[in-house]
Design an enzyme around this catalytic site. Structure first.
Site, PDB file in Angstrom:
ATOM      1  NE  ARG A 141       9.125  10.123 -24.417  1.00 46.44           N
ATOM      2  CZ  ARG A 141       7.847  10.415 -24.212  1.00 46.44           C
ATOM      3  NH1 ARG A 141       6.915   9.478 -24.384  1.00 46.44           N
ATOM      4  NH2 ARG A 141       7.480  11.628 -23.861  1.00 46.44           N
ATOM      5  NE  ARG A 260      -2.831   7.846 -18.215  1.00 51.25           N
ATOM      6  CZ  ARG A 260      -1.918   8.747 -18.545  1.00 51.25           C
ATOM      7  NH1 ARG A 260      -0.922   8.421 -19.350  1.00 51.25           N
ATOM      8  NH2 ARG A 260      -1.980   9.983 -18.060  1.00 51.25           N
ATOM      9  CE  LYS A 261       3.280   8.820 -17.614  1.00 52.37           C
ATOM     10  NZ  LYS A 261       4.024  10.062 -17.893  1.00 52.37           N
ATOM     11  N   GLY A 526       6.404  22.732 -16.604  1.00 53.00           N
ATOM     12  CA  GLY A 526       5.499  23.711 -17.180  1.00 53.00           C
ATOM     13  C   GLY A 526       4.055  23.578 -16.782  1.00 53.00           C
ATOM     14  CB  CYS A 531       7.263  16.165 -17.696  1.00 52.44           C
ATOM     15  SG  CYS A 531       5.736  15.532 -18.432  1.00 52.44           S
ATOM     16  N   GLY A 532       8.849  17.548 -15.144  1.00 50.89           N
ATOM     17  CA  GLY A 532      10.093  18.004 -14.557  1.00 50.89           C
ATOM     18  C   GLY A 532      10.286  17.565 -13.122  1.00 50.89           C
TER      19      GLY A 532
END
Length: 612
Positions: A141, A260-261, A526, A531-532
């Site tokens: 990424r 965390r992110k 998914g 994430c989508g």
């Protein structure tokens, strides 16, 4: 080894960077890669921890910036915290070169790499091991602030993954207007990193517990409805979080050990093309109610995860739209989050949980106190009234006039955000020919060519790249052109279903069956991590268990399936569809497509093609 000597490899890679950049690609006029402004507090903190040095690099560890109380919580924290405490991840980039050299020399196999590195720490370099689907290969990424890339970079992406073949060596545009390279092997990663740095890009601090790609407006500087040009702000905040203030190279240990992110989005117009409502920090442009000065209302805490989906909340804070204010505000929130965020439960380690622990008003006070402690003259005011005049969110695909005389922007549809090596090179050629080498990525996973001469638009539309059998399109249908997809089960071990191929196929099928009179956004994800971003979509499809009758036995059997969410919104009236409207729908097209057709007719006024 000294701290500053570690910069040598990156600096050598940067030597030719200026000549490789397209002439119109945005770089703040005040600086170039590796030399931008760094707040004094970062330099002070770097000096304060000089004695806590990582022997691999000579650089301070990310842990050394944490206060003692946070360190103790991390030591007793979750599995990932303990991995970070055992060996600092912020210097993992140095391990890449070592591992690569040993693998190429036959002294090491990828299976011999410590699991804590292979599956966790290397994420700080942007390398995510896809061990369940493609063992020994990574997704890499990048960081692409404001989603701006050029032709040389796009060709480099294709060259980097070419050796992995057409199936595994693909390039994805993400829902953060970012780039992900697929199929990367550890022995090649160092060379790819060097190539990125030579092209004014990096993969460092793009994954795991890091601030993710800075999202801005894809129309920055070319928009007649623009309130704020987001490019400088995205670059400045990107430098805050990922540029070392001492070596002036990528990788800033000060922000190398977050709990965390963390996601930041900066919107440039009322369209909110950056989707601020699903980011930890969202900056929404808004003029001051009394002075008319342009600034940002701040929203906080938006995120999506397997356990919770949260829409951002108003913070009752407004900041001026100047570089110092934006960088300082983000720094203050990050410092509080870094030192006070949850280190025990990763599902509660996002900013929203900390804001809720404080309460909005108390968190506001804490942020203002932190900003005042920096003594930079930055002022935070109360939330300002949002514009109330009628406004309709605009489209990004297709041909649209720019405010610049004789120029247009041309939005190109990339199905499910997936690009082959050849398609990357085709886009690079088109950008070089028509837009001075510049491309803008969007959170809808598409590409915009800016500054196309009006008298060249017809030539662009007639290019072979957009012929009938091409995947790339400039004027796709309202359904096909608004399809978004996560990685799916082809590469992601968390995904319950394959998404990208289904998204592309189903959208084409729906286009052949019905007509709609406006864009209908269909998102695929998914798994529940979303994430989508299915909750923001008109129709969201999430992988889930399902059962279907076996025609041979007459018994119900488990099959790939999905949940369906309906009614999400983006823009000024953003709203998340939190609960699925349907569950247990088999994924096979003969089962799913009729369900989607019914939703399109009932909710969005779709008509059968024959009726239209």
């Amino acid at each position: 080894m000294t701290y500053k000597s570690i910069a040598l490899r990156q600096l050598l890679a940067l030597a030719g960077a200026a000549s490789m950049l397209c002439s119109n690609a945005f770089i703040p006029s005040s600086s170039t890669f590796g030399t931008r402004h760094i707040p004094n507090t970062q330099l002070a903190q770097s000096a304060a921890v000089e004695q806590e040095i990582d022997v691999r690099t000579g650089k301070p560890t990310g842990t050394s910036f944490l206060p003692p109380e946070t360190v103790e919580r991390a030591k007793a924290g979750n599995k990932i915290e303990k991995i970070k405490m055992a060996k600092d991840g912020t210097s993992a980039w140095s391990d890449i070169y070592d591992y690569a050299a040993k693998i190429r020399a036959g002294e090491l196999n990828w299976e011999d790499v410590e699991k804590g590195d292979m599956n966790n720490r290397l994420k700080f370099v942007g390398l995510l091991h896809r061990d369940k689907r493609t063992p020994g290969q990574f997704m890499m990424r990048l960081k692409v602030p404001n989603g701006i890339v050029n032709s040389d970079q796009m060709r480099f992406y294709a060259d980097s993954v070419e050796k992995y073949g057409e199936e595994y060596g693909v390039i994805d545009i993400t829902t953060r207007a970012n780039i992900q390279l697929r199929g990367v092997k550890i022995e090649d990663a160092g060379d790819i990193m060097d190539g990125l740095h030579a092209r004014n890009q990096t993969s460092i601090q793009s994954a795991l517990d890091s601030v993710r790609n800075m999202v801005g407006s894809p129309l920055a500087g070319i928009d007649d409805q623009e309130m704020i040009d987001t490019r400088e702000f995205c670059n400045a905040v990107n430098d805050l979080i990922s540029l070392d203030p001492v070596t002036k190279t990528r990788g800033n240990p000060m922000w190398g050990n977050l709990p965390r992110k963390f996601n930041i989005a900066i919107s440039g117009s009322r369209d909110d093309f950056a989707h601020t409502h699903i980011n930890d920090i969202g900056l929404q442009p808004c003029p001051h109610g009394e002075t008319g000065e342009m600034g940002f209302n701040v929203v906080l805490g938006g995120y999506m995860s397997i356990k919770r989906v949260a829409e951002s909340i108003d913070s009752d804070m407004w900041i001026p739209a100047d570089r110092e204010s934006v960088v300082t505000f983000c720094e203050a929130v990050l410092r509080i989050f870094r030192d006070e965020g949850d280190r025990k439960d990763r599902q509660k380690a996002r900013l929203m949980w900390l804001v809720e622990k404080y309460g909005v008003e108390e968190f506001k006070k804490a942020v203002i106190a932190e900003i005042e402690s920096y003594d930079r003259g930055v002022k935070v005011e109360d939330f300002q009234p949002r514009p109330t005049e009628s406004f309709e969110r605009r489209e990004l695909l297709g041909v649209h006039k720019q405010p610049q005389e004789g120029k247009s922007r041309v939005g190109i549809f990339v199905p499910a955000g997936r690009l082959s090596q050849n398609e990357c090179r085709v886009l690079a050629d088109l950008a070089e020919k028509y837009s001075d080498g510049e491309m803008r990525l969007t959170v809808e996973q598409n590409v915009i060519l800016p500054n196309v001469d009006d008298d060249k638009v017809d030539d662009l539309l007639a290019e072979d790249a957009f012929k009938k059998d091409s995947r790339l399109k400039i004027n796709p249908g309202f359904i096909e052109g608004n399809t978004v997809s996560c990685t799916g089960a082809q590469f992601c071990g968390l995904a319950l279903i394959e998404t990208k191929s289904h998204a592309e196929s189903v959208s084409k099928k729906l286009e052949s069956l019905v007509t709609v009179d406006r864009p209908i956004r269909i998102h695929w994800t998914g798994c529940p991590n979303s994430c989508g971003q299915v909750q923001v979509a008109d129709i969201g499809i999430m992988g889930a268990p399902a059962k279907k009758e076996d025609p041979e036995t007459g018994k119900m059997k488990a099959v790939p399936g999905c949940k369906i969410f309906v009614g999400g919104k983006i823009g000024e009236e953003a709203h998340l569809a939190m609960e699925p409207e349907m569950m247990g729908i088999p994924l096979a097209e003969e089962d799913l497509v009729p369900v989607l057709v019914d939703i399109l007719k009932d909710k969005y006024g779709a008509k059968d093609k024959v009726e239209a």
